[in-house]
Design a protein around this motif. Structure first.
Motif, PDB file in Angstrom:
ATOM      1  N   HIS A  83       0.817  -1.212   0.000  1.00  0.00           N
ATOM      2  CA  HIS A  83       0.000   0.000   0.000  1.00  0.00           C
ATOM      3  C   HIS A  83       0.850   1.261   0.000  1.00  0.00           C
ATOM      4  CE1 HIS A  83       1.016  -0.637   4.218  1.00  0.00           C
ATOM      5  NE2 HIS A  83       0.806   0.662   4.404  1.00  0.00           N
ATOM      6  N   LEU A  84       2.153   1.128   0.275  1.00  0.00           N
ATOM      7  CA  LEU A  84       3.020   2.299   0.339  1.00  0.00           C
ATOM      8  C   LEU A  84       3.355   2.810  -1.062  1.00  0.00           C
ATOM      9  CD1 LEU A  84       5.557   1.240   3.116  1.00  0.00           C
ATOM     10  CD2 LEU A  84       3.625   2.816   3.335  1.00  0.00           C
ATOM     11  N   ALA A  85       3.664   4.090  -1.142  1.00  0.00           N
ATOM     12  CA  ALA A  85       4.103   4.684  -2.406  1.00  0.00           C
ATOM     13  C   ALA A  85       5.408   4.036  -2.847  1.00  0.00           C
ATOM     14  CB  ALA A  85       4.280   6.193  -2.251  1.00  0.00           C
ATOM     15  N   ALA A  86       5.569   3.885  -4.153  1.00  0.00           N
ATOM     16  CA  ALA A  86       6.713   3.163  -4.695  1.00  0.00           C
ATOM     17  C   ALA A  86       7.959   4.037  -4.794  1.00  0.00           C
ATOM     18  CB  ALA A  86       6.366   2.630  -6.078  1.00  0.00           C
ATOM     19  N   LEU A  87       9.107   3.385  -4.797  1.00  0.00           N
ATOM     20  CA  LEU A  87      10.362   3.992  -5.216  1.00  0.00           C
ATOM     21  C   LEU A  87      10.599   3.578  -6.661  1.00  0.00           C
ATOM     22  CD1 LEU A  87      12.527   3.276  -2.062  1.00  0.00           C
ATOM     23  CD2 LEU A  87      11.918   5.548  -2.924  1.00  0.00           C
ATOM     24  N   ALA A  88      11.200   4.454  -7.458  1.00  0.00           N
ATOM     25  CA  ALA A  88      11.362   4.151  -8.875  1.00  0.00           C
ATOM     26  C   ALA A  88      12.738   4.567  -9.372  1.00  0.00           C
ATOM     27  CB  ALA A  88      10.277   4.850  -9.692  1.00  0.00           C
ATOM     28  N   SER A  89      13.148   3.922 -10.443  1.00  0.00           N
ATOM     29  CA  SER A  89      14.385   4.280 -11.134  1.00  0.00           C
ATOM     30  C   SER A  89      14.200   3.940 -12.599  1.00  0.00           C
ATOM     31  CB  SER A  89      15.577   3.526 -10.551  1.00  0.00           C
ATOM     32  OG  SER A  89      16.772   3.904 -11.218  1.00  0.00           O
ATOM     33  N   GLY A  90      15.003   4.565 -13.450  1.00  0.00           N
ATOM     34  CA  GLY A  90      14.934   4.273 -14.874  1.00  0.00           C
ATOM     35  C   GLY A  90      15.442   5.427 -15.685  1.00  0.00           C
ATOM     36  N   SER A  91      15.248   5.322 -16.994  1.00  0.00           N
ATOM     37  CA  SER A  91      15.684   6.364 -17.914  1.00  0.00           C
ATOM     38  C   SER A  91      14.990   6.083 -19.243  1.00  0.00           C
ATOM     39  CB  SER A  91      17.218   6.379 -18.025  1.00  0.00           C
ATOM     40  OG  SER A  91      17.677   7.551 -18.654  1.00  0.00           O
ATOM     41  N   HIS A  92      15.734   6.022 -20.340  1.00  0.00           N
ATOM     42  CA  HIS A  92      15.101   5.835 -21.651  1.00  0.00           C
ATOM     43  C   HIS A  92      15.962   4.942 -22.529  1.00  0.00           C
ATOM     44  CE1 HIS A  92      17.925   8.665 -23.725  1.00  0.00           C
ATOM     45  NE2 HIS A  92      18.011   9.177 -22.514  1.00  0.00           N
ATOM     46  N   ALA A 192       2.907  12.220  -5.087  1.00  0.00           N
ATOM     47  CA  ALA A 192       3.656  11.719  -3.930  1.00  0.00           C
ATOM     48  C   ALA A 192       2.895  10.619  -3.200  1.00  0.00           C
ATOM     49  CB  ALA A 192       3.967  12.868  -2.976  1.00  0.00           C
ATOM     50  N   LYS A 193       1.600  10.501  -3.446  1.00  0.00           N
ATOM     51  CA  LYS A 193       0.814   9.448  -2.788  1.00  0.00           C
ATOM     52  C   LYS A 193       1.158   8.065  -3.319  1.00  0.00           C
ATOM     53  CE  LYS A 193      -3.178  12.360  -1.675  1.00  0.00           C
ATOM     54  NZ  LYS A 193      -4.635  12.582  -1.861  1.00  0.00           N
ATOM     55  N   ASP A 194       1.628   7.994  -4.580  1.00  0.00           N
ATOM     56  CA  ASP A 194       1.970   6.673  -5.114  1.00  0.00           C
ATOM     57  C   ASP A 194       3.406   6.591  -5.634  1.00  0.00           C
ATOM     58  OD1 ASP A 194       1.779   8.154  -7.427  1.00  0.00           O
ATOM     59  OD2 ASP A 194       0.123   7.024  -8.282  1.00  0.00           O
ATOM     60  N   LEU A 195       4.162   7.710  -5.515  1.00  0.00           N
ATOM     61  CA  LEU A 195       5.564   7.719  -5.922  1.00  0.00           C
ATOM     62  C   LEU A 195       6.364   8.425  -4.838  1.00  0.00           C
ATOM     63  CD1 LEU A 195       7.209   6.731  -8.339  1.00  0.00           C
ATOM     64  CD2 LEU A 195       6.959   9.001  -9.350  1.00  0.00           C
ATOM     65  N   ALA A 376      14.115  15.513 -14.410  1.00  0.00           N
ATOM     66  CA  ALA A 376      13.700  16.902 -14.210  1.00  0.00           C
ATOM     67  C   ALA A 376      12.184  17.015 -14.148  1.00  0.00           C
ATOM     68  CB  ALA A 376      14.243  17.783 -15.330  1.00  0.00           C
ATOM     69  N   HIS A 377      11.496  16.194 -14.912  1.00  0.00           N
ATOM     70  CA  HIS A 377      10.028  16.240 -14.927  1.00  0.00           C
ATOM     71  C   HIS A 377       9.450  15.405 -13.784  1.00  0.00           C
ATOM     72  CE1 HIS A 377      10.174  18.305 -18.780  1.00  0.00           C
ATOM     73  NE2 HIS A 377      11.126  17.448 -19.110  1.00  0.00           N
ATOM     74  N   VAL A 378      10.057  14.245 -13.523  1.00  0.00           N
ATOM     75  CA  VAL A 378       9.590  13.423 -12.402  1.00  0.00           C
ATOM     76  C   VAL A 378       9.786  14.164 -11.085  1.00  0.00           C
ATOM     77  CG1 VAL A 378       9.774  11.187 -11.245  1.00  0.00           C
ATOM     78  CG2 VAL A 378      10.144  11.351 -13.708  1.00  0.00           C
ATOM     79  N   GLY A 379      10.836  14.989 -11.022  1.00  0.00           N
ATOM     80  CA  GLY A 379      11.112  15.744  -9.803  1.00  0.00           C
ATOM     81  C   GLY A 379      10.035  16.745  -9.441  1.00  0.00           C
ATOM     82  N   ARG A 380       9.119  17.009 -10.355  1.00  0.00           N
ATOM     83  CA  ARG A 380       7.981  17.886 -10.029  1.00  0.00           C
ATOM     84  C   ARG A 380       6.862  17.105  -9.339  1.00  0.00           C
ATOM     85  NH1 ARG A 380      10.114  21.957 -12.894  1.00  0.00           N
ATOM     86  NH2 ARG A 380      11.044  21.457 -14.911  1.00  0.00           N
ATOM     87  N   LEU A 381       7.021  15.777  -9.303  1.00  0.00           N
ATOM     88  CA  LEU A 381       6.001  14.916  -8.699  1.00  0.00           C
ATOM     89  C   LEU A 381       6.421  14.354  -7.351  1.00  0.00           C
ATOM     90  CD1 LEU A 381       5.192  12.796 -11.886  1.00  0.00           C
ATOM     91  CD2 LEU A 381       3.912  14.765 -11.043  1.00  0.00           C
TER      92      LEU A 381
END
Length: 427
Positions: A83-92, A192-195, A376-381
């Motif tokens: 139920h906790l918000a996830a941690l994520a990593s990645g790129s393209h 921030a509720k899910d990330l 840069a865009h994910v950092g707004r979330l």
């Protein structure tokens, strides 16, 4: 970012597999346009093949695989408390034409390796862990970069979704072909509720780490990028019969403008504010060797880690363009194309990366990023940060782009331990 006041968790309990990562890098390198290594542009058949391969890798780890409305491909490893918000990593995984094997790819492969290690040791995090392959980070046929991360952050505008490629298709249609749902875009897809946090590993694309002999770059902020279209209009005339004093040469005016932009950027850059400016695209009309240029269309790009610096620079550049046009009796049009603010990486994420580097005996350096990134865009979330690894001679966006297996392994180990640390300290 809220944290528990405890000491850093011990590192090196879980180890990345350097050979396995390198094999994945090499496998992706085979998925490229023939005779044009390495070219895997977003929305092409080769890009589709690379994503099919990545999906199979995620399936093999029994991750939950999904594609969001913006076309981002994700694989989720469940945590002990789902139920906790996830941690994520990645790129393209897309590239520029004739690009390299590591830009973006290194971040996806490192994120996948972290999931691989966690899964094979039966050591799920408290939180879910997600790998994200962001759609179309590089410029593409639709003229918009960071498509997936912009869409995730709610930053794709209706005008951008209507951008058209040479084949007549729109960006919205391309997102739909990639499995996305463009009709659902507009508001942020995550919060921030899910990330809970995001960490992106990337090659530096510069020479700082190599020159300073550091293993890890801890990104402090990511530049904002502003682009303007300028059009200088003169008069196309016969180059042999038009005296010099009677010419309205648009290219001569553009040349004067470009040099003035370079000089201004050199003066404004400082230790306190990173600033670079480039005119990298010009179209000369009619572009004949025996014709005085009648019009020049060009694109100005300015980057800084301080938005106020970019804003003042662009205002002054517009003034310079007006002066150049007036001196040479040229017309001038200018239009803002795109404007992305700089983002400061989360202090808590920076500290987690620094601790992980130290625990693994990796030297590190805090530094800004002069390139734009999905983070840069994910950092707004949510709280976000970046790990840089060295890039040979700073070469990137070219076939010579290179990082050593040992450097990739060092960065991936720091990424894994940073994720473990963030899982422990985020409430």
């Amino acid at each position: 970012m809220k944290k528990k006041p405890q000491s850093a968790a011990g590192a090196n309990r879980l180890k990345v597999d350097s050979a396995r990562m390198w094999n994945r890098v090499e496998r992706l390198a085979t998925l490229t346009e023939k005779n044009q290594p390495w070219t895997r542009r977003a929305f092409t058949d080769w890009y589709v093949r690379s994503r099919d391969w990545l999906r199979r890798e995620m399936d093999a780890l029994h991750l939950t695989v999904s594609i969001d409305a913006a076309g981002n491909l994700s694989g989720t490893l469940p945590g002990g408390e789902p139920h906790l918000a996830a941690l994520a990593s990645g790129s393209h995984t897309d590239t520029v034409p004739r690009g390299g094997r590591f830009d973006g790819i290194a971040g996806v492969v490192a994120a996948l390796e972290a999931a691989n290690v966690l899964a094979e040791h039966g050591r799920p995090l408290k939180r879910p862990y997600q790998i994200i392959d962001f759609l179309a980070e590089e410029p593409n046929a639709y003229g918009t970069s960071c498509v997936g991360s912009r869409g995730m952050a709610g930053e794709l505008t209706p005008e951008q979704l209507d951008y058209t490629a040479d084949d007549g298709s729109t960006l919205a249609q391309a997102i739909a072909r990639s499995g996305g749902r463009p009709e659902s875009l507009g508001a942020p897809l995550r919060s921030a509720k899910d990330l809970a946090g995001f960490v992106e590993l990337h090659i530096e694309q510069g020479v700082v780490l190599e020159q300073e002999r550091r293993d890890i770059g801890i990104v402090t902020d990511i530049v904002g990028i502003t682009r303007y279209n300028f059009s200088l209009g003169g008069q196309a005339m016969h180059a042999g019969t038009t005296p010099m004093e009677r010419r309205r040469d648009a290219l001569a005016g553009a040349a004067e403008f470009v040099v003035a932009v370079e000089k201004l950027a050199r003066r404004r850059a400082s230790a306190d504010a990173y600033l670079v400016a480039t005119v990298g695209k010009l179209e000369v009309i009619p572009n004949g060797s025996n014709v005085v240029p009648g019009r020049v269309d060009l694109v100005l790009e300015a980057r800084s880690n301080r938005d106020t610096v970019t804003e003042k620079f662009c205002r002054d550049v517009i003034g310079i363009a007006k002066e150049c046009a007036a001196r040479r009796n040229l017309s001038l049009d200018h239009r803002l194309v795109s404007q992305n603010d700089a983002i400061h990486c989360d202090a808590g994420v920076q500290t987690a990366i620094e601790r992980a580097a130290a625990a693994n005996g990796c030297s590190s350096l805090r530094m800004p990023s002069g390139a734009g990134h999905d983070a840069a865009h994910v950092g707004r979330l949510c709280p976000a940060g970046m790990i840089f690894i060295p890039c040979l001679e700073g070469k990137s966006h070219c076939p010579e782009e290179w990082t050593d297996p040992e450097q990739l392994a060092c960065g991936a180990q720091v990424l894994l331990d940073s994720i473990v640390e963030l899982d422990r300290i985020i409430e």
